[in-house]
Scaffold this active site. Structure first.
Site, short mmCIF file in Angstrom:
data_model
loop_
_atom_site.label_atom_id
_atom_site.label_comp_id
_atom_site.label_asym_id
_atom_site.label_seq_id
_atom_site.Cartn_x
_atom_site.Cartn_y
_atom_site.Cartn_z
N TYR A 17 0.90 -1.09 0.02
CA TYR A 17 0.12 0.06 -0.10
C TYR A 17 0.87 1.27 0.05
O TYR A 17 1.99 1.17 0.19
CB TYR A 17 -1.08 0.01 1.17
CG TYR A 17 -0.55 0.19 2.65
CD1 TYR A 17 0.55 -0.64 3.14
CD2 TYR A 17 -0.51 1.39 2.93
CE1 TYR A 17 0.97 -0.31 4.55
CE2 TYR A 17 0.07 1.76 4.41
CZ TYR A 17 0.55 0.96 5.00
OH TYR A 17 1.20 1.20 6.39
N ARG B 168 8.10 4.15 -4.63
CA ARG B 168 8.42 3.20 -3.60
C ARG B 168 7.29 1.95 -3.79
O ARG B 168 7.53 0.80 -3.66
CB ARG B 168 8.13 3.75 -2.23
CG ARG B 168 8.34 2.83 -0.99
CD ARG B 168 8.24 3.28 0.23
NE ARG B 168 6.89 4.12 0.62
CZ ARG B 168 6.73 4.68 1.60
NH1 ARG B 168 7.61 5.30 2.40
NH2 ARG B 168 5.30 5.47 1.62
N ARG C 243 -7.85 -20.72 -1.75
CA ARG C 243 -6.66 -20.44 -1.12
C ARG C 243 -5.69 -21.36 -1.12
O ARG C 243 -6.01 -22.62 -1.26
CB ARG C 243 -7.24 -20.69 0.71
CG ARG C 243 -6.01 -20.28 1.51
CD ARG C 243 -6.70 -20.35 2.85
NE ARG C 243 -5.68 -19.96 3.96
CZ ARG C 243 -4.86 -20.99 4.48
NH1 ARG C 243 -4.96 -22.09 4.44
NH2 ARG C 243 -3.94 -20.45 5.54
N LYS D 220 6.43 -1.94 1.71
CA LYS D 220 5.28 -1.60 2.53
C LYS D 220 3.98 -2.35 2.41
O LYS D 220 3.20 -2.17 1.63
CB LYS D 220 5.03 -0.13 2.07
CG LYS D 220 4.13 0.74 2.89
CD LYS D 220 4.16 2.25 2.61
CE LYS D 220 3.11 3.04 3.28
NZ LYS D 220 3.17 3.09 4.79
N GLU E 14 11.69 2.14 14.56
CA GLU E 14 10.70 3.41 13.98
C GLU E 14 9.57 3.39 14.70
O GLU E 14 9.35 2.55 15.61
CB GLU E 14 10.44 3.32 12.25
CG GLU E 14 9.94 1.79 12.23
CD GLU E 14 9.70 1.66 10.67
OE1 GLU E 14 9.49 2.81 9.71
OE2 GLU E 14 9.66 0.45 10.11
N1 PDD Z 1 2.74 4.77 7.43
N2 PDD Z 1 7.45 3.78 8.94
C1 PDD Z 1 6.30 3.07 8.87
C2 PDD Z 1 6.32 1.78 9.61
C3 PDD Z 1 5.16 3.59 8.14
O1 PDD Z 1 3.91 2.80 8.16
C4 PDD Z 1 5.31 4.79 7.79
C5 PDD Z 1 3.94 5.22 6.88
C6 PDD Z 1 6.39 5.58 7.71
C7 PDD Z 1 6.56 6.84 7.05
O2 PDD Z 1 6.46 6.76 5.90
P1 PDD Z 1 5.89 8.09 4.59
O3 PDD Z 1 6.78 9.27 4.99
O4 PDD Z 1 6.35 7.47 3.32
O5 PDD Z 1 4.43 8.07 4.88
C8 PDD Z 1 7.53 4.93 8.43
C9 PDD Z 1 1.51 5.31 6.52
C10 PDD Z 1 1.41 6.90 6.71
C11 PDD Z 1 0.36 4.63 7.12
O6 PDD Z 1 0.49 3.46 7.24
O7 PDD Z 1 -0.73 5.25 7.25
#
Ligand code: PDD
Length: 286
Positions: free
Chosen positions: A33, A52, A101, A150, A182
């Site tokens: 996503y 990304r 599945r 992601k 993070e």
């Molecule tokens: N989350 N680290 C994690 C684990 C994240 O899920 C996100 C973003 C970030 C920051 O990435 P970016 O600057 O590209 O948004 C770092 C999004 C906003 C979410 O899951 O809603």
């Protein structure tokens, strides 16, 4: 106004949008996503998110279903149809719905599932939380080893937010081998004097699009940037702390595991970086 969403080539009212129960996103979290923010009806850093996304798909061998230009068109169409001034666009692509599945990946020709929807957040840029700062707790990082992709495996981050809430805090920073990786849905930073410290890029963290922009602006503003791991203790003793993400921009952190950071108020560096980030992002928005 009923929200219009996008599913596999169609714009539909949200209650008419459907995905198969065999979708691998639903059964196996086999999907990726992106969240792109919208300010003034325009997209922030679309190119970074598109890049990304392509990388996430390629790392998982999921077919990229369309070119970036077509993706951009859908983003813009949804912003227009839903009259979004400030908010976010959520995009999800999964390996599709093969009709049963099976742990084995489905045949090549299986169409990836593509879903996009908007989230209206009036006042996103003027967030009250940015004026007071947020509180975080630390939790162990027990996620899988490819956090640079992601994926929609968000159970643990979601549990982390609940643990924070139960502890009277707003979010959690995850810790692995003694160092902060993070935040549950954001990148983590501390400030010491004129130096901004944030963990180096690796498979251990998501390569934040906001992170890249903020570090660039920080360097342009003659701040020093150190990309290295730091501990919770170092963070508690820092002058300032903050997080970045597409949905929070730059958000000051004023308390970590009950210990006040700096003066317990948003500091000048986080404040300045937030201003620069929002100003520059508005200028470059498309
Ligand atoms: N989350 N680290 C994690 C684990 C994240 O899920 C996100 C973003 C970030 C920051 O990435 P970016 O600057 O590209 O948004 C770092 C999004 C906003 C979410 O899951 O809603």
């Amino acid at each position: 106004m009923t929200r219009t969403v996008y599913v596999n080539g169609e714009y539909l009212p949200e209650h008419e949008a459907k995905v198969s129960i065999f979708d691998r996103g639903f059964l196996m979290a086999d999907g990726v996503y992106e969240v792109t923010s919208v300010l003034g009806g325009k997209l922030i850093d679309f190119e970074g998110h598109a890049k990304r996304l392509a990388r996430s798909l390629s790392e998982l061998d999921i077919r990229k279903p369309m070119e970036d230009a077509a993706l951009l068109e859908i983003h813009r169409e949804l912003v227009a149809r839903n009259e979004i001034d400030e908010g976010m666009i959520y995009l999800q692509i999964t390996r599709g719905a093969p009709g049963d599945r099976d742990f084995v990946f489905p045949p090549e020709e299986t169409e990836p599932t593509v879903v996009l929807f908007t989230q209206s957040k009036p006042g996103l840029a003027e967030s009250p939380a940015a004026k007071t700062g947020i509180k975080v707790i630390s939790i162990p990082d027990i996620r899988w080893g490819r956090r640079d992709i992601k994926t929609v495996q968000l159970l643990y981050p979601s549990m982390g937010k609940m643990m924070a809430k139960a502890a009277g805090a707003d979010d959690a920073w995850m810790v692995e081998q003694g160092a902060v990786t993070e935040g549950t849905s954001n990148n983590a930073y501390i400030v010491k004097g004129n130096t901004i410290i944030t963990r180096q890029l690796s498979h251990e963290i998501l390569h934040g699009i906001t992170r890249a922009a903020v570090l660039r602006f920080a360097r342009e503003a003659q701040m020093k940037v150190e990309e290295r791991a730091f501990t919770i203790e170092e963070a508690q003793e820092a002058d300032e702390a903050f997080i970045t993400s597409a949905s929070t921009f730059v958000m000051p952190v004023v308390e970590i595991d009950g210990a006040q950071v700096g003066q317990g108020r948003p500091g000048p560096v986080a404040h300045r970086l937030r201003e620069i980030y929002i100003e520059e992002s508005r200028k470059a928005a498309i």
